[in-house]
Design an enzyme around this catalytic site. Structure first.
Site, PDB file in Angstrom:
ATOM      1  N   GLU A  41      77.273  -2.122 -64.775  1.00 18.95           N
ATOM      2  CA  GLU A  41      76.121  -1.649 -65.552  1.00 18.95           C
ATOM      3  C   GLU A  41      75.141  -2.796 -65.817  1.00 18.95           C
ATOM      4  OE1 GLU A  41      75.484   0.606 -69.886  1.00 18.95           O
ATOM      5  OE2 GLU A  41      77.460  -0.126 -69.282  1.00 18.95           O
ATOM      6  N   LYS A 107      70.839   6.472 -67.874  1.00 21.75           N
ATOM      7  CA  LYS A 107      71.985   6.737 -68.746  1.00 21.75           C
ATOM      8  C   LYS A 107      71.608   7.682 -69.883  1.00 21.75           C
ATOM      9  CE  LYS A 107      75.550   4.134 -71.283  1.00 21.75           C
ATOM     10  NZ  LYS A 107      75.977   2.765 -71.669  1.00 21.75           N
ATOM     11  N   CYS A 140      78.824   4.168 -67.579  1.00 20.30           N
ATOM     12  CA  CYS A 140      79.670   3.768 -68.697  1.00 20.30           C
ATOM     13  C   CYS A 140      80.006   4.910 -69.657  1.00 20.30           C
ATOM     14  CB  CYS A 140      79.031   2.583 -69.416  1.00 20.30           C
ATOM     15  SG  CYS A 140      80.198   1.629 -70.438  1.00 20.30           S
TER      16      CYS A 140
END
Length: 253
Positions: A41, A107, A140
């Site tokens: 990430e 994200k 994540c």
């Protein structure tokens, strides 16, 4: 289909160090005949080094990544910040082996107050085509929500790629949640994490490629390096039945 992840420490804001690590990873992936490499990430400039302003020299990062993918003939999924009109998005960018851009995913599930203060959340799931398969992207914390993986699979994803920056003490994400997301959806999943430390952060490492039954096909503990596995169409050596939850689910009411 051969996929891989490269686990390593954060470059901690040093773009030259980070680009060097990407080149090392791509060269290793090419030597292993990998079709796709996944890195952590916001790997550039580093999870703990990302700020609201683009670092000096940022405009050379994506062109250089494109050049490296073209040189080594390997596709790359990597976390990068996306600076747009005063906003920053935590983004996964996918480059094809010719250096073109296949997909960008922002994200959705921002973790903790620090991420929420730095990033704007994404709003859309992303599935893209590559080498005859459909690939889904998460980042994540996204993968800890069953709904996001299920949405990608319902959208046709054959495999899910997850750049991550999971830190201690959240080891149960690696041990339990990630294999569960693969198994409950019958989908291979690549989870690419950092190892080592970055400021006050201590990363769990424990990157993994899970098969569609949740079994680890390749994994890393705390060390730096490439792991690869063959997925999609490879018979399961343990002959574990795949979950039928996706087809069997009954909506209450």
């Amino acid at each position: 289909m051969i996929v891989g992840f490269y686990q390593c420490p954060s470059p901690k804001g040093d773009l030259d160090v980070g680009l060097g690590a990407v080149e090392t990873a791509l060269q290793s992936a090419a030597d292993a005949n990998a079709d796709m490499l996944v890195m952590p990430e916001v790997f550039l400039p580093g999870y703990g080094a990302t700020t609201q302003a683009a670092p000096e020299g940022w405009d050379r990062v994506e062109p250089r990544l494109s050049e490296l993918c073209q040189h080594y003939g390997t596709a790359l999924t990597i976390g990068l910040p996306d600076y747009q009109s005063g906003q920053v998005f935590n983004t996964a960018v996918v480059f094809d082996p010719d250096g073109g851009t296949l997909a960008r995913y922002r994200k959705i599930q921002l973790f903790g107050e620090a991420e929420k203060a730095l990033y704007s959340p994404g709003t859309d799931h992303v599935v893209f085509g590559y080498r005859g398969k459909k690939w889904g992207l998460l980042i994540c914390y996204d993968v800890e929500f069953p709904e996001h993986v299920r949405a990608l699979v319902r959208a046709g994803a054959d495999i899910v790629l997850v750049p991550t920056a999971n830190m201690k003490p959240f080891v149960n994400v690696n041990r339990i949640m990630v294999p569960s997301r693969a198994a409950e959806n019958g989908v291979p999943l690549v989870y690419a994490n950092y190892c080592g430390t970055e400021g006050a952060l201590s990363y769990t490492g424990m990157s993994v490629i899970c098969g569609p039954d949740g079994t680890a096909l390749a994994s890393q503990d705390q060390s730096t390096g490439l792991c690869v596995a063959e997925i999609l169409g490879t018979p399961d050596a343990q002959d574990i039945p795949l979950s039928t939850q996706l087809a069997d689910f009954q909506q209450p009411g």
